[in-house]
Motif scaffolding. Structure first.
Motif, PDB file in Angstrom:
ATOM      1  N   GLY A 139       0.817  -1.205   0.000  1.00 19.27           N
ATOM      2  CA  GLY A 139       0.000   0.000   0.000  1.00 19.27           C
ATOM      3  C   GLY A 139       0.851   1.255   0.000  1.00 19.27           C
ATOM      4  N   ASP A 140       0.200   2.389   0.227  1.00 19.41           N
ATOM      5  CA  ASP A 140       0.946   3.651   0.207  1.00 19.41           C
ATOM      6  C   ASP A 140       1.764   3.802   1.486  1.00 19.41           C
ATOM      7  OD1 ASP A 140      -0.566   5.724   2.189  1.00 19.41           O
ATOM      8  OD2 ASP A 140      -1.990   4.327   1.296  1.00 19.41           O
ATOM      9  N   PRO A 141       2.885   4.530   1.429  1.00 24.18           N
ATOM     10  CA  PRO A 141       3.767   4.669   2.596  1.00 24.18           C
ATOM     11  C   PRO A 141       3.114   5.333   3.800  1.00 24.18           C
ATOM     12  CG  PRO A 141       4.916   5.295   0.581  1.00 24.18           C
ATOM     13  CD  PRO A 141       3.485   5.127   0.218  1.00 24.18           C
ATOM     14  N   ILE A 142       2.220   6.292   3.582  1.00 22.21           N
ATOM     15  CA  ILE A 142       1.615   7.008   4.710  1.00 22.21           C
ATOM     16  C   ILE A 142       0.725   6.074   5.522  1.00 22.21           C
ATOM     17  CG2 ILE A 142       0.001   8.847   5.322  1.00 22.21           C
ATOM     18  CD1 ILE A 142       1.112  10.498   3.074  1.00 22.21           C
ATOM     19  N   SER A 143      -0.055   5.235   4.859  1.00 21.58           N
ATOM     20  CA  SER A 143      -0.888   4.268   5.585  1.00 21.58           C
ATOM     21  C   SER A 143      -0.028   3.282   6.363  1.00 21.58           C
ATOM     22  CB  SER A 143      -1.785   3.504   4.602  1.00 21.58           C
ATOM     23  OG  SER A 143      -2.694   4.382   3.968  1.00 21.58           O
ATOM     24  N   ALA A 144       1.110   2.865   5.767  1.00 22.77           N
ATOM     25  CA  ALA A 144       1.992   1.916   6.435  1.00 22.77           C
ATOM     26  C   ALA A 144       2.624   2.521   7.680  1.00 22.77           C
ATOM     27  CB  ALA A 144       3.084   1.440   5.469  1.00 22.77           C
ATOM     28  N   ALA A 145       3.028   3.801   7.601  1.00 18.43           N
ATOM     29  CA  ALA A 145       3.746   4.434   8.710  1.00 18.43           C
ATOM     30  C   ALA A 145       2.814   5.026   9.759  1.00 18.43           C
ATOM     31  CB  ALA A 145       4.673   5.520   8.165  1.00 18.43           C
ATOM     32  N   LEU A 146       1.697   5.621   9.324  1.00 12.76           N
ATOM     33  CA  LEU A 146       0.859   6.401  10.243  1.00 12.76           C
ATOM     34  C   LEU A 146      -0.578   5.928  10.309  1.00 12.76           C
ATOM     35  CD1 LEU A 146       2.126   9.931   9.087  1.00 12.76           C
ATOM     36  CD2 LEU A 146       2.959   8.604  11.033  1.00 12.76           C
ATOM     37  N   GLY A 147      -0.873   4.792   9.673  1.00 13.13           N
ATOM     38  CA  GLY A 147      -2.264   4.350   9.574  1.00 13.13           C
ATOM     39  C   GLY A 147      -2.952   4.142  10.898  1.00 13.13           C
ATOM     40  N   GLY A 148      -2.241   3.686  11.911  1.00 12.31           N
ATOM     41  CA  GLY A 148      -2.869   3.419  13.194  1.00 12.31           C
ATOM     42  C   GLY A 148      -2.894   4.609  14.131  1.00 12.31           C
ATOM     43  N   ARG A 149      -2.339   5.752  13.695  1.00 12.45           N
ATOM     44  CA  ARG A 149      -2.243   6.903  14.588  1.00 12.45           C
ATOM     45  C   ARG A 149      -3.031   8.113  14.101  1.00 12.45           C
ATOM     46  NH1 ARG A 149       4.034   7.744  15.167  1.00 12.45           N
ATOM     47  NH2 ARG A 149       4.103   6.700  13.140  1.00 12.45           N
ATOM     48  N   LEU A 150      -3.674   8.006  12.956  1.00 10.62           N
ATOM     49  CA  LEU A 150      -4.447   9.114  12.395  1.00 10.62           C
ATOM     50  C   LEU A 150      -5.890   8.691  12.183  1.00 10.62           C
ATOM     51  CD1 LEU A 150      -1.944  10.404   9.653  1.00 10.62           C
ATOM     52  CD2 LEU A 150      -2.290  11.347  11.945  1.00 10.62           C
ATOM     53  N   SER A 151      -6.777   9.658  12.235  1.00 10.65           N
ATOM     54  CA  SER A 151      -8.177   9.384  11.916  1.00 10.65           C
ATOM     55  C   SER A 151      -8.296   9.103  10.430  1.00 10.65           C
ATOM     56  CB  SER A 151      -9.042  10.587  12.297  1.00 10.65           C
ATOM     57  OG  SER A 151      -8.679  11.716  11.495  1.00 10.65           O
ATOM     58  N   PRO A 152      -9.338   8.390   9.991  1.00  8.73           N
ATOM     59  CA  PRO A 152      -9.496   8.099   8.561  1.00  8.73           C
ATOM     60  C   PRO A 152      -9.515   9.360   7.701  1.00  8.73           C
ATOM     61  CG  PRO A 152     -10.986   6.741   9.855  1.00  8.73           C
ATOM     62  CD  PRO A 152     -10.360   7.712  10.801  1.00  8.73           C
ATOM     63  N   GLU A 153     -10.129  10.440   8.201  1.00 10.24           N
ATOM     64  CA  GLU A 153     -10.193  11.683   7.426  1.00 10.24           C
ATOM     65  C   GLU A 153      -8.808  12.300   7.258  1.00 10.24           C
ATOM     66  OE1 GLU A 153     -11.973  11.033  10.117  1.00 10.24           O
ATOM     67  OE2 GLU A 153     -13.944  10.578   9.187  1.00 10.24           O
ATOM     68  N   GLU A 154      -8.052  12.370   8.365  1.00  7.16           N
ATOM     69  CA  GLU A 154      -6.709  12.942   8.308  1.00  7.16           C
ATOM     70  C   GLU A 154      -5.778  12.078   7.456  1.00  7.16           C
ATOM     71  OE1 GLU A 154      -3.448  15.480   9.038  1.00  7.16           O
ATOM     72  OE2 GLU A 154      -5.624  15.749   9.193  1.00  7.16           O
ATOM     73  N   LEU A 155      -5.943  10.765   7.561  1.00 11.33           N
ATOM     74  CA  LEU A 155      -5.118   9.856   6.758  1.00 11.33           C
ATOM     75  C   LEU A 155      -5.391  10.068   5.268  1.00 11.33           C
ATOM     76  CD1 LEU A 155      -3.114   7.469   6.788  1.00 11.33           C
ATOM     77  CD2 LEU A 155      -5.088   5.931   6.854  1.00 11.33           C
ATOM     78  N   HIS A 156      -6.675  10.165   4.915  1.00  6.05           N
ATOM     79  CA  HIS A 156      -7.033  10.382   3.503  1.00  6.05           C
ATOM     80  C   HIS A 156      -6.504  11.730   3.010  1.00  6.05           C
ATOM     81  CE1 HIS A 156      -9.313  10.183  -0.211  1.00  6.05           C
ATOM     82  NE2 HIS A 156      -9.762  11.409   0.034  1.00  6.05           N
ATOM     83  N   ARG A 157      -6.565  12.741   3.877  1.00  2.02           N
ATOM     84  CA  ARG A 157      -6.084  14.069   3.477  1.00  2.02           C
ATOM     85  C   ARG A 157      -4.587  14.034   3.194  1.00  2.02           C
ATOM     86  NH1 ARG A 157      -3.501  18.319   5.176  1.00  2.02           N
ATOM     87  NH2 ARG A 157      -2.974  17.329   7.168  1.00  2.02           N
TER      88      ARG A 157
END
Length: 341
Positions: free
Chosen positions: A35-53
């Motif tokens: 998957g994308d690097p941001i989801s791999a690194a921060l997926g469990g620490r951000l809200s779905p909206e912030e992650l998508h942004r």
């Protein structure tokens, strides 16, 4: 420089380009396999909206092939991206930690060459005797022992039991403060200590470097010992050496002049591969001794799943390995002109 050697040199140098390109491509798509690097690194620490942004802002929601060509364009400009977990330029990280890995690798290579070539030649000279048997056992122990285990044993013996060498780090806190005075530090602590002109700092840096360079260097030295021994024995019993022996040439001269240079050809070739393995071993060595180089920071970013940083570090290591193999090819050609045809 002959025309044949020049063509060989150019051809081998140009091979670096497709080699690095293939490695960059493989690393890029393997890093994106989960998957994308941001989801791999921060997926469990951000809200779905912030992650998508963040994914949209970084462009990771675009087609993979578009991201790939943009990444290649960035590489051509020297832009390796920005880390996701601490927002640093990957190029700055490579410069900061690369010097530490270079210093460790050079020291380990010196140990590997001195121990490997010295003991290998000694074993060949005393073939099938007690010294030869002891050296072969030593070589097996060197390359069969995992580098992290050897590192722990060295720390236990020299840092805990004997308390004569430091167990971790590149220097003491006092030396680090001294390095802060430098206007243009190189990151190579031995060179920086010479710039300071302070002998005590140099001694401190060398004491910190002994154990990690021994752990990494002995791993490669074991391979060099067996390789040197086998090849020297092979050339030592060849026809032209026997002819020189029949003319009364001393055994010492036979070994140093007649048998040594032909034996170097396969040795140099394998040395290139061993240097690549040494860089891989640096990850475990630096982690074991908290030597803050590329291996140490690579392990840290892997735990954080920061694939942008990991990708940049792996690409740099791939480039170094490609350049080392080019140098090995050139040295092999200088030793044996037949390899260029």
């Amino acid at each position: 420089m002959s025309g044949g050697f020049f063509r060989f040199l150019v051809a081998r140098f140009l091979l670096i380009i497709p080699t690095v390109f293939i490695l960059v491509t493989i690393v890029f798509f393997v890093m994106r396999a989960t998957g994308d690097p941001i989801s791999a690194a921060l997926g469990g620490r951000l809200s779905p909206e912030e992650l998508h942004r963040r994914i949209h802002a970084a462009g990771y929601d675009r087609p993979l092939i578009v991201q790939y060509f943009e990444y290649l364009a960035g590489l051509l400009r020297g832009d390796l991206g920005t880390t996701l977990t601490d927002n640093q330029k990957v190029s700055d990280i490579l410069l900061r930690y690369g010097a530490a890995t270079l210093e460790l690798s050079l020291l380990a290579l010196i140990i590997a060459l001195v121990v490997g070539i010295g003991f290998g030649r000694l074993a060949a000279r005393h073939r099938d005797r007690t010294a030869d048997a002891g050296i072969r056992v030593f070589a097996i122990l060197c390359y069969a022992t995992p580098v992290f285990f050897l590192g722990l044993v060295l720390k236990l013996v020299f840092s805990v039991w004997l308390a004569v060498l430091p167990a971790s780090g590149r220097s003491s806190l006092e030396s680090e403060m001294q390095f802060g005075r430098l206007v243009s530090p190189t990151g190579l602590y031995i060179v920086d200590s010479l710039q300071l002109g302070d002998f005590s700092v140099l001694v401190d840096v060398l004491k910190h470097a002994i154990l990690p360079s021994l752990a990494l260097g002995l791993l490669t030295a074991g391979v060099f010992i067996r390789l040197v021994r086998t090849n020297v024995i092979s050339t030592y019993t060849s026809g032209y050496v026997e002819a020189a022996r029949s003319r009364g040439v001393s055994e010492r001269r036979l070994l140093s002049k007649h048998a040594w240079r032909p034996a170097l050809i396969p040795i140099v070739t394998v040395m290139g591969m061993q240097i690549a393995m040494m860089l891989a071993g640096a990850v475990l060595t630096e982690t074991t001794f908290e030597w803050k180089g590329l291996g140490f920071i690579l392990a840290d970013y892997l735990k954080k799943r920061d694939f942008v940083a990991v990708q940049g570090i792996v690409i740099l290591i791939a480039i170094i390995v490609s350049v080392v193999n080019f140098v090995v090819d050139v040295v092999s050609a200088l030793l044996d002109p037949r390899v260029r045809y």
